[in-house]
Design a protein around this motif. Structure first.
Motif, short mmCIF file in Angstrom:
data_model
loop_
_atom_site.label_atom_id
_atom_site.label_comp_id
_atom_site.label_asym_id
_atom_site.label_seq_id
_atom_site.Cartn_x
_atom_site.Cartn_y
_atom_site.Cartn_z
N GLY A 1 18.98 27.05 -11.35
CA GLY A 1 19.19 28.44 -10.97
C GLY A 1 18.07 29.34 -11.44
O GLY A 1 17.13 28.89 -12.11
N LEU A 2 18.17 30.62 -11.11
CA LEU A 2 17.13 31.58 -11.50
C LEU A 2 17.47 32.34 -12.78
O LEU A 2 16.66 33.10 -13.28
N GLN A 3 18.69 32.15 -13.28
CA GLN A 3 19.12 32.71 -14.57
C GLN A 3 18.95 34.24 -14.62
O GLN A 3 18.48 34.78 -15.60
N GLY B 1 15.05 26.57 -0.15
CA GLY B 1 14.97 25.35 -0.96
C GLY B 1 13.68 25.24 -1.74
O GLY B 1 13.47 24.29 -2.48
N GLY B 2 12.80 26.25 -1.58
CA GLY B 2 11.51 26.25 -2.27
C GLY B 2 11.59 26.12 -3.77
O GLY B 2 10.73 25.47 -4.39
N PRO B 3 12.60 26.73 -4.45
CA PRO B 3 12.69 26.57 -5.90
C PRO B 3 12.77 25.13 -6.37
O PRO B 3 12.49 24.85 -7.53
N VAL B 4 13.17 24.23 -5.49
CA VAL B 4 13.18 22.80 -5.84
C VAL B 4 11.93 22.10 -5.34
O VAL B 4 11.28 21.35 -6.07
N TYR B 5 11.55 22.37 -4.09
CA TYR B 5 10.46 21.63 -3.47
C TYR B 5 9.09 21.99 -4.06
O TYR B 5 8.27 21.10 -4.33
N LYS C 1 27.94 21.04 -5.79
CA LYS C 1 28.13 19.69 -6.31
C LYS C 1 26.85 18.86 -6.36
O LYS C 1 26.64 18.08 -7.29
N LEU C 2 25.96 18.99 -5.35
CA LEU C 2 24.76 18.15 -5.29
C LEU C 2 23.49 18.87 -5.70
O LEU C 2 22.53 18.24 -6.13
N GLY C 3 23.46 20.17 -5.55
CA GLY C 3 22.24 20.92 -5.87
C GLY C 3 22.10 22.09 -4.92
O GLY C 3 22.45 21.99 -3.74
N TRP C 4 21.55 23.18 -5.46
CA TRP C 4 21.44 24.39 -4.64
C TRP C 4 20.64 24.14 -3.37
O TRP C 4 20.99 24.63 -2.29
N ALA D 1 20.37 21.53 -1.59
CA ALA D 1 21.13 20.79 -0.58
C ALA D 1 21.98 21.74 0.26
O ALA D 1 22.08 21.60 1.49
N GLY D 2 22.59 22.72 -0.39
CA GLY D 2 23.38 23.70 0.34
C GLY D 2 22.52 24.57 1.24
O GLY D 2 22.87 24.83 2.40
N PHE D 3 21.38 25.02 0.73
CA PHE D 3 20.50 25.87 1.53
C PHE D 3 19.92 25.09 2.72
O PHE D 3 19.76 25.64 3.82
N SER D 4 19.60 23.83 2.53
CA SER D 4 19.05 23.02 3.61
C SER D 4 20.09 22.77 4.70
O SER D 4 19.76 22.73 5.89
N ALA D 5 21.35 22.57 4.29
CA ALA D 5 22.42 22.40 5.28
C ALA D 5 22.55 23.65 6.15
O ALA D 5 22.80 23.56 7.35
N ALA D 6 22.36 24.81 5.53
CA ALA D 6 22.41 26.06 6.28
C ALA D 6 21.29 26.12 7.33
O ALA D 6 21.49 26.58 8.45
#
Length: 490
Positions: free
Chosen positions: A45-47, A100-104, A227-230, A232-237
């Motif tokens: 997360g971005l805290q 999803g950039g914060p992960v990639y 459940k799997l990671g932020w 994953a949810g954004f990519s599904a969107a």
């Protein structure tokens, strides 16, 4: 060849499908937004602080609903509705991918720098509230020291890519949504003759599509994100929007014909004198504005579900049922499920059994539903006490009433805005109407942020009082307001 389904043109269902997937992407992201912003950095997360996160959500939602005013103007004067839907879909898709950039991007920095930047960002205690951070800032806000990374500048790059890819993604979604929403509503309006009794039915199906997208988004994108990671949810969107725009490209010519190809009021032909609005048109537009004032109050109360109420559900509600902890985002689907199930039937029931209940009265009844919902939340909070978690029953009942309020408010308000608008300004007026939701959504963040200073009970009582008082004023002024509509059926 029959070009209708359930009494409505097939083109209505095509563009409603685009809106379904656009709303799937939007609500899938919105359900995760505040949770992601406030989550600890070691979970990806971005805290951010709760106050800052809620304010950003309000600003973002405000722009989402304000942007259609500009999009409607572009559709009316330059591109036409069809191009706006296409380009808007592309912008929304790219925007969600950037979420999803914060992960990639940290992993990309790993490859370029040969430094464990992604792991350092996760293991540190960095809060991403500083928009432009330098080395010294990162040292102050994190648990890292200079000797932990050989090239500390790469960490600064990773920090900014993680933060700004997300913020830019939000910006692209705003622009894309601004193009799509008024264009879709305007195209649906073109399928019906003035005063058509089928208009509300068409807009009810349109709104049902919106809520079907929202309903499924919370279960799919919301669950994946929690459940799997932020990412994953954004990519599904993002995937949802790809499906919607692909279907539109394939079938638009078949089911829309020439509708929406050319702008209704092209700027290139402005050598002519501008069309002057008659007194009747001005009265109708005044009614749109006046109803919009009360819609702002409704929106402030309703859109707390994505922010303050979402955090309340996460932290204060006992979500464990038979040993399973229900994700907080799932509860957002209750109101959407109620809308999907009841909207087409309730709209027809009111039209046939209670024809005198028009858009003005429906708005008042919707405010009453939301007011009662917040009264129930207040009661549940009192019973739960300060040290105990609130029963799941109260949040479920609240969102059921939210759903009933939506059935009464949104289809009728959008339909009324389109019907009251001068024909050559339909897209612009519908887009401008969304400003009311935009203002309400913007205020949502600031009202919700008050939960960091005042108790939830105080907020629930205050919002309930505001909604019920507004409904009373609206009903008392009904006679004067209804005269402004002239011969237009609401």
């Amino acid at each position: 060849m029959n070009n209708k389904v359930w009494g409505n043109p097939k083109g209505v269902f095509l563009v409603s499908g685009v809106e379904l997937w656009e709303r799937f992407s939007y609500y899938g992201m919105l359900g995760l937004l505040v949770l992601f912003l406030t989550a600890n950095a070691n979970t990806g997360g971005l805290q951010w602080s709760t106050e800052t996160a809620l304010k950003l959500m309000g600003i973002y939602s405000g722009f989402i609903f304000a942007a259609p005013a500009i999009g409607g103007w572009i559709a009316n004067n330059y591109w036409g509705e069809r191009k706006c839907i296409f380009y808007g879909g592309l912008l929304v898709t790219v925007g969600h991918l950037l979420l999803g950039g914060p992960v990639y991007f940290p992993y990309l920095i790993d490859l370029l720098s040969d430094e464990p930047i992604s792991n350092l960002l996760l293991s540190s205690n960095i809060s991403y509230e500083t928009l432009f951070a330098d080395k010294e800032t990162l040292i102050q806000v994190s648990s890292l020291s200079l000797d932990q990374v050989t090239q500390y500048s790469w960490l600064v790059v990773g920090y900014h890519l993680k933060l700004w890819s997300f913020l830019i993604g939000l910006g692209l979604i705003v622009m894309g949504t601004g193009l799509i929403k008024p264009a879709v509503s305007s195209i649906i309006n073109h399928f019906y003759a003035p005063g058509s009794k089928s208009r509300d039915s068409g807009f009810a199906f349109f709104m049902s599509s919106i809520y079907l997208g929202a309903f499924s988004a919370n279960f799919v994108a919301g669950t994946l994100g929690e459940k799997l990671g932020w990412h994953a949810g954004f990519s599904a969107a993002a995937l949802g929007m790809v499906v919607g725009i692909t279907a539109y490209i394939i079938w638009q010519k078949k089911y829309l014909g020439d509708i929406g190809i050319e702008p209704q009021n092209p700027s290139k032909s402005r050598n002519e004198q501008p069309i002057k609005l008659s007194l009747e048109h001005k009265k109708r537009l005044a009614l749109v504005v006046l109803m919009g004032v009360f819609t702002v109050i409704y929106a402030v109360a309703f859109y707390q579900k994505g922010g303050m109420l979402n955090l309340y559900t996460l932290n204060k509600v006992n979500r464990v049922v038979w040993g399973f902890e229900i994700p907080a985002t799932w509860f957002l689907s209750i109101s959407t499920g109620i809308f999907i199930v009841s909207a087409p039937y309730l709209v027809k029931l009111v039209a046939h059994k209670f024809p005198k209940i028009d858009a003005i009265y429906k708005l008042a009844l919707g405010l009453i539903c939301i007011g009662i919902a917040y009264s129930l939340l207040a009661l549940g909070d009192v019973i739960g006490g300060d040290n105990e978690k609130v029963s799941i029953l109260w949040i479920v009942l609240t969102y059921i009433l939210f759903g009933l309020g939506d059935v009464l408010v949104w289809p009728a308000q959008i339909s009324a805005a389109a019907a009251l608008a001068p024909k050559h300004l339909t897209s612009f007026v519908v887009g401008a109407w969304y400003l009311t939701i935009g203002i309400g959504s913007w205020l949502t963040g600031y009202v919700g942020a008050l939960s960091t200073e005042y108790s939830h009970l105080s907020l629930f009582v205050g919002i309930s009082t505001a909604c019920l008082f507004s409904a009373t004023v609206l009903m008392l002024c009904y006679g004067s307001l209804s005269k402004l509509s002239g011969k237009v059926s609401l």
